[in-house]
Design a protein around this motif. Structure first.
Motif, PDB file in Angstrom:
ATOM      1  N   UNK A   1     -25.817  47.269  66.222  1.00 24.73           N
ATOM      2  CA  UNK A   1     -24.462  46.859  65.825  1.00 24.73           C
ATOM      3  C   UNK A   1     -23.591  46.817  67.080  1.00 24.73           C
ATOM      4  N   UNK A   2     -22.364  46.359  66.908  1.00 24.52           N
ATOM      5  CA  UNK A   2     -21.436  46.310  68.040  1.00 24.52           C
ATOM      6  C   UNK A   2     -21.208  47.689  68.630  1.00 24.52           C
ATOM      7  N   UNK A   3     -21.124  48.644  67.724  1.00 21.36           N
ATOM      8  CA  UNK A   3     -20.806  49.994  68.140  1.00 21.36           C
ATOM      9  C   UNK A   3     -21.849  50.549  69.128  1.00 21.36           C
ATOM     10  N   UNK A   4     -23.114  50.122  68.955  1.00 25.44           N
ATOM     11  CA  UNK A   4     -24.204  50.635  69.786  1.00 25.44           C
ATOM     12  C   UNK A   4     -24.028  50.243  71.246  1.00 25.44           C
ATOM     13  N   UNK A   5     -23.290  49.181  71.506  1.00 25.45           N
ATOM     14  CA  UNK A   5     -23.043  48.736  72.880  1.00 25.45           C
ATOM     15  C   UNK A   5     -22.092  49.687  73.588  1.00 25.45           C
ATOM     16  N   UNK A   6     -21.173  50.269  72.806  1.00 25.63           N
ATOM     17  CA  UNK A   6     -20.068  50.994  73.416  1.00 25.63           C
ATOM     18  C   UNK A   6     -20.348  52.479  73.565  1.00 25.63           C
TER      19      UNK A   6
END
Lengths: 278, 373
Positions: B307-312
Motif C-alpha cells: 500500500x502507499x503507507x508501506x513506502x513511507x
C-alpha cells in the motif's frame, strides 16, 4: 607421534639416515681429516680421484684435497642453511601468523612490508644485505634469513587465513577460548604441512644461495672451504677436472635430498589423514 | 524484574558490517545491514526456529546472540543478564550455558584432534578458567557417556574426524555442544549439510535430547519442513528483520505476512489432492541489497499487497488482533489469498479466540500494515 611411528615411515627413515651420515661425517671432521683442507700442494694440482695418492675425490687447482674440503665445508654450509632457515622461519611465521590471525591494519602493513622484500629477486636482496653488513659468515646467515622472512610470512598467513574461518575456531571462541589457545591448539597444528614443506625446501635453497653468494665473492671467504665457494672456484677448471665440481655438487644434492625426504616424511606423520597410508 | 520462564530475550538486535574501500588507507563507504532490528523471546524448553532465505541474516542473528559477531545495537538478555554489555570475564563464564551446533560438520571439527579431545574441549577451556571443576578422569567419563548418548561407539574416542561420515561428525558436534550441560543450544542449520535420510536421524536425536535434558533451542534453518517438525515456534526473517512469529502449527495453518505466505506456498504438499490445489505465490524481483538504507517496509517492492503507507513507514512486529485481522485482511487484500488466510485462521482460533492478551502471549506477531490497528 612416537618413535615407532617414525620407524614405520620409510621416507622419513631414509631422510634421517642420509642426514645422519652427514652429521657423523661433519662431527668426524673436527677430529680427523684425510688432509689439511687449506694447505696448498703444488706437486699435486688437479689430480683425479685415486686410491694410490690418497686423494679419494681428487685435488683442486691449488692441490688441496677435495674430500677434506667437503668435510670441513659441510659444517659451514650446514650451519648457514639451518640457521638461516631457522631465522627466516621463526620471524616469518610469527609475522605471517600475526597478520593472518589479527587481520585488519596489522595484516595490511605487514604484508606491504613483505611485498617490498618480495619485490627484490632473492639473490639481489641477499647481495644488498651482504654489502651493507660486510662479508662475514654470520652475515650470510642474516642475509639468507632476510630473504626467507617474506616467504614464510606469506605461506603462514595464507594458511592461517584458510584455517581460521573454520567452524572449529568459532566453536572454541564460543566457549571463550583465548587467542593464544586458538592459535596454538587449532591454527598452528593445521598449518604445519605447508610450513614443513617450505622448511625442507628452504634448507636446500639456503645451500644454493650460499653458493651463489660465495660465487660472487660475498659469502664464505677463501681459503675457508664451503660447498658454495668450492663450486664457484671449480667453474674455472671444471672442463679439465670435472671432479672439482662433481663431488661438492653431489654433497649438496644428497643433503638436499635428505632434507626433502625428512620433510615429506614428517608431513605425512604429522597429518592424521595421511598417517596410515603407508 | 526477571521472568523465570524466559531464558533468552533479544531486543532491537542490529549487526551492521562496514564496507571498506581503499588500498593504502581504508575508509568506510557504507554499511551492510545484515541484522536490522530483531526482537524475540525464548521460553525455557521451547524451540524457536528462525527461517528465511539465504542472506536474510538468520545465521548472523544466531552468531550475534552467541557474541561471536559484534553487535551494532540491541540487547541479548540471557536469564535476565545482558550478554551484549557484559565484560569479557563475565561473558566467558556465561558462555558455558549456551552452546552452538554448527552447520558444516566438515569444518566444525579440528582435523588434527581426536574425537575425545574435540568433545572435551569446552570442558577443558572452562576448567582452565576455573568456571567448573573437572579432573581429567571426570572429563573422560563424561565424554564417553555423551558419545554413547549421541549414538557414537566408545571405540571412536581415539579416532580422527576424517574417519567419519557427515552424520557421525554432526553427532560429535552435538556431543561437544552438550558436554557442559548447557541451557540453550544455538543450532545453525544443523542438518542442512546432511543427506535427507541422515537429517531425520539427527533431528530425532536432537528432539530426544531436548526432552531428556530440557534444552531450549534457537534453531536456524531454511528448510520449512525441518523447522515445522522440530520447532514449537517459528520466526520468519526477511532482509535482517523478523516479519512474522507464530507457533509452528499456526504459522503453517494461517500465515499472515505476505512474505510468509509466499514462502509457504513454495512448499510441496504430501497430499496429492491438496498439492493440486496449491497455488504458488511467485514474488517478483530480487531481495534488495542490505547495504542501501531505505525508508518504509523492507518487503514493499516485492509485496503483492503493498500500500502507499508501506513506502513511507516501516511496520513493527506487533501482536495480531484476530478480530481486526479478519476485516483488514479481507478488505484491503486481494480476496483469494487474504480470504483463505482468514478462514484458516478461524480454524486455529482456539489459540486466541476473543482474548487479545492470550493471543499476544501465544505470540502470533506480524510486521505488516495489513494487520495494524
Amino acid at each position: 607421534m612416537t618413535l615407532k611411528a617414525i620407524g614405520k615411515n620409510s621416507i622419513a627413515v631414509t631422510g634421517i639416515v642420509i642426514i645422519g651420515i652427514y652429521l657423523l661425517t661433519i662431527a668426524l671432521s673436527f677430529f680427523w681429516l684425510p688432509f689439511d683442507p687449506v694447505k696448498m700442494d703444488v706437486d699435486h694440482l688437479l689430480e683425479p680421484p685415486s686410491l694410490a695418492t690418497g686423494h679419494l675425490f681428487g685435488t683442486d687447482e691449488f692441490g688441496r684435497d677435495i674430500l677434506s674440503r667437503i668435510m670441513k665445508g659441510g659444517f659451514v654450509s650446514l650451519v648457514i642453511s639451518l640457521s638461516a632457515t631457522a631465522m627466516g622461519a621463526t620471524i616469518g611465521i610469527a609475522m605471517g601468523t600475526w597478520a593472518g590471525f589479527l587481520g585488519g591494519r596489522w595484516d595490511h602493513w605487514l604484508m606491504r612490508l613483505a611485498d617490498v622484500l618480495f619485490s627484490f629477486p632473492s639473490l639481489l636482496l641477499a647481495i644488498f644485505v651482504m654489502a651493507v653488513l660486510g662479508e662475514k659468515t654470520w652475515n650470510v646467515i642474516i642475509a639468507i634469513g632476510i630473504v626467507y622472512i617474506p616467504q614464510f610470512a606469506r605461506i603462514s598467513r595464507g594458511a592461517i587465513l584458510g584455517v581460521k574461518t573454520n567452524d572449529f575456531v568459532r566453536a572454541a571462541r564460543s566457549n571463550g577460548a583465548s587467542s593464544s589457545f586458538i592459535l596454538f591448539r587449532h591454527l598452528l597444528p593445521n598449518i604445519i604441512v605447508p610450513i614443513i614443506v617450505q622448511i625442507s625446501l628452504s634448507l636446500s635453497v639456503a645451500i644454493l644461495l650460499e653458493s651463489s653468494l660465495s660465487f660472487l665473492g660475498l659469502g664464505v671467504q677463501p681459503p675457508a672451504p664451503s660447498w658454495g665457494n668450492m663450486l664457484s672456484s671449480a667453474r674455472k677448471v671444471m672442463v679439465i677436472a670435472p671432479w672439482t665440481a662433481v663431488y661438492p655438487g653431489l654433497a649438496i644434492v644428497f643433503l638436499v635430498l635428505g632434507f626433502n625426504l625428512l620433510g615429506d616424511g614428517l608431513r605425512d606423520l604429522l597429518d592424521p589423514r595421511l598417517r596410515n597410508l603407508r | 524484574m526477571v521472568n523465570e520462564e524466559i531464558l533468552l530475550e533479544v531486543r532491537g538486535l542490529k549487526v551492521h558490517f562496514p564496507i571498506e574501500k581503499g588500498i593504502i588507507t581504508r575508509r568506510r563507504v557504507g554499511w551492510v545491514r545484515a541484522v536490522d532490528g530483531v526482537d524475540f523471546t525464548l521460553r525455557r524448553g521451547e524451540s524457536l526456529g528462525l527461517v528465511g532465505e539465504s542472506g536474510c541474516g538468520k545465521t548472523t542473528t544466531a552468531m550475534a546472540v552467541a557474541r561471536l559477531e559484534a553487535l551494532s545495537a540491541g540487547q541479548v538478555l540471557f536469564e535476565g543478564r545482558d550478554l551484549a554489555s557484559m565484560a569479557n570475564a563475565e561473558l566467558n563464564r556465561a558462555r558455558k550455558d549456551f552452546q552452538i551446533v554448527f552447520q558444516d560438520p566438515w569444518s566444525s571439527l579440528d582435523p588434527r584432534m581426536r574425537v575425545r579431545d574435540i568433545i572435551a574441549e569446552p570442558l577443558r577451556i572452562h576448567a582452565g578458567r576455573g568456571h567448573i571443576a573437572a579432573t581429567e578422569a571426570e572429563i573422560a567419563e563424561r565424554v564417553l557417556a555423551l558419545m554413547e548418548r549421541c549414538g557414537l561407539s566408545k571405540d571412536f574416542a581415539t579416532r580422527y574426524p576424517h574417519e567419519f561420515s557427515g552424520g557421525q561428525r554432526q553427532r560429535i558436534g552435538i556431543a561437544r555442544a552438550l558436554v557442559l550441560g548447557p541451557k540453550l543450544i544455538i543450532a545453525d542449520e544443523p542438518v542442512s549439510a546432511l543427506d535427507v535420510s541422515i537429517q531425520s536421524q539427527i533431528l530425532n536425536l536432537l528432539k530426544d535430547l531436548q526432552k531428556e535434558l530440557g534444552l531450549t533451542f534457537l534453531f536456524i534453518a531454511h528448510d520449512l519442513a525441518v523447522v515445522e517438525y522440530f520447532c514449537s515456534r517459528i520466526a520468519v526473517m526477511y532482509l535482517g528483520r523478523i516479519v512474522e512469529t507464530a507457533s509452528s502449527y499456526e504459522l503453517n495453518r494461517a500465515p499472515l505476512h505476505p512474505y510468509t505466505k509466499a514462502l509457504l506456498s513454495a512448499v510441496p504438499l504430501p497430499d496429492p489432492k491438496r498439492e493440486r490445489e496449491r497455488r504458488r505465490i511467485i514474488l517478483k524481483g530480487d531481495v534488495p541489497s542490505p547495504s542501501v538504507e531505505r525508508p518504509g517496509c523492507p518487503f514493499r517492492e516485492r509485496c503483492p499487497e503493498a500500500m502507499d503507507r508501506c513506502e513511507r513507514e516501516a511496520p513493527t512486529l506487533r501482536p495480531v488482533n484476530p478480530g481486526r485481522t479478519g476485516h483488514e485482511a479481507g478488505g484491503g487484500v486481494g480476496a483469494s489469498g487474504g480470504g483463505a488466510g482468514v478462514a484458516d485462521f478461524g480454524g486455529a482460533g482456539g489459540l486466541g479466540g476473543g482474548n487479545g492478551v492470550g493471543r499476544a502471549e501465544s505470540g502470533h506477531l506480524v510486521s505488516c500494515f495489513l494487520y495494524a490497528d
